[in-house]
Design a protein around this motif. Structure first.
Motif: not given
Length: 270
Positions: A58, A85-90
């Motif tokens: 993140p 980046e791994r977003g909150s949406d995956g």
């Protein structure tokens, strides 16, 4: 403005933690600079497609924490290159982070143009959607990443948003180094802006990197250029020259927008 581009080499034998520790040490050593820039995807390797999933983090993850602390310790603005980046949406994204001299995150740019066509970024990462600028005491930064260089409309949008200094993190391949050099200088001339272009060096995932980081003034003059390996490239840059050149040669005011294209396969008359 004193700018330093830290041209890192990414070795396949290093862990991400070792890379973060080394980069942070180099940033902390730049006290006295105004702006420090790192290259693209240096924690995972820009061409190590199989490492992106397990190396994703993140925007408040270990790389951001290490870079925030390093920026604060050195008292510099830091473009910390990009990370997976791994977003909150995956979804995965190629994301640049900019920290101020207190270590606060002041800008985040998700790469809009993804390289690879059917593999790599194009297949594994989601595209960014926003043009990003960051206001500093020495000028407005416009943020772009690597493959973005091939799309001048992004840089024109950055100039429209007030950019004076274009900052590009990259992991450009060595076999296209001359194109890198041409495109960096072209963006400087087109936008009448300073360009700070930091590229990775060395070889990782069997891909030799171009290195050749560049600091270029609005005339397209190369103020400093790195070699192929690990190097810190530093130059004192007069940001006031941007406004002076735009006044002396006001080409941007002569832009003609929305010219209709002829139908496909039909040449324009005249």
């Amino acid at each position: 403005m004193r700018a330093s581009l830290i041209q890192l080499t990414v070795s396949d034998t290093e862990s991400a933690d070792e890379r973060r520790s080394h980069a942070a040490e180099l940033v902390r050593g730049r006290a006295g600079d105004d702006l420090v820039v790192l290259p693209e995807l240096w924690t995972t390797g820009a061409w190590a497609y199989d490492a992106w999933e397990r190396g994703a983090e993140p925007v408040d993850g270990p790389t951001a924490r290490a870079m925030s602390e390093a920026a604060s310790a050195a008292g510099v603005w830091l473009h910390a290159g990009t990370l997976v980046e791994r977003g909150s949406d995956g979804a995965l994204r190629n994301t640049a982070l900019v920290f101020d001299p207190t270590g606060a995150l002041r800008g985040m740019y998700r790469k809009i143009h993804r390289y690879g066509f059917t593999v790599g970024e194009a297949a594994q990462m989601a595209a960014g959607q926003e043009v990003v600028t960051v206001t500093t005491e020495f000028g407005t930064l416009g943020i772009a990443t690597c493959y973005d260089l091939r799309f001048p409309e992004l840089f024109r949008a950055l100039v429209d948003a007030g950019t004076e200094i274009l900052v590009v993190a990259s992991a450009w391949p060595a076999r296209r180094r001359e194109q890198w050099r041409i495109l960096v200088r072209a963006r400087a001339v087109e936008e009448q802006a300073i360009v700070l272009a930091c590229c990775a060096g060395g070889t990782h995932s069997d891909m030799k990197q171009a290195g050749g980081s560049l600091i270029v003034d609005p005339w397209g003059t190369v103020l400093a250029e790195a070699g192929e390996g690990k190097e810190i490239l530093t130059a004192d840059v007069d940001v006031d020259v941007v406004a002076a050149i735009r006044e002396e040669l006001p080409v941007l005011q002569d832009r003609v927008l929305a010219i209709p294209a002829p139908p496909a396969g039909q040449a324009a008359a005249g």
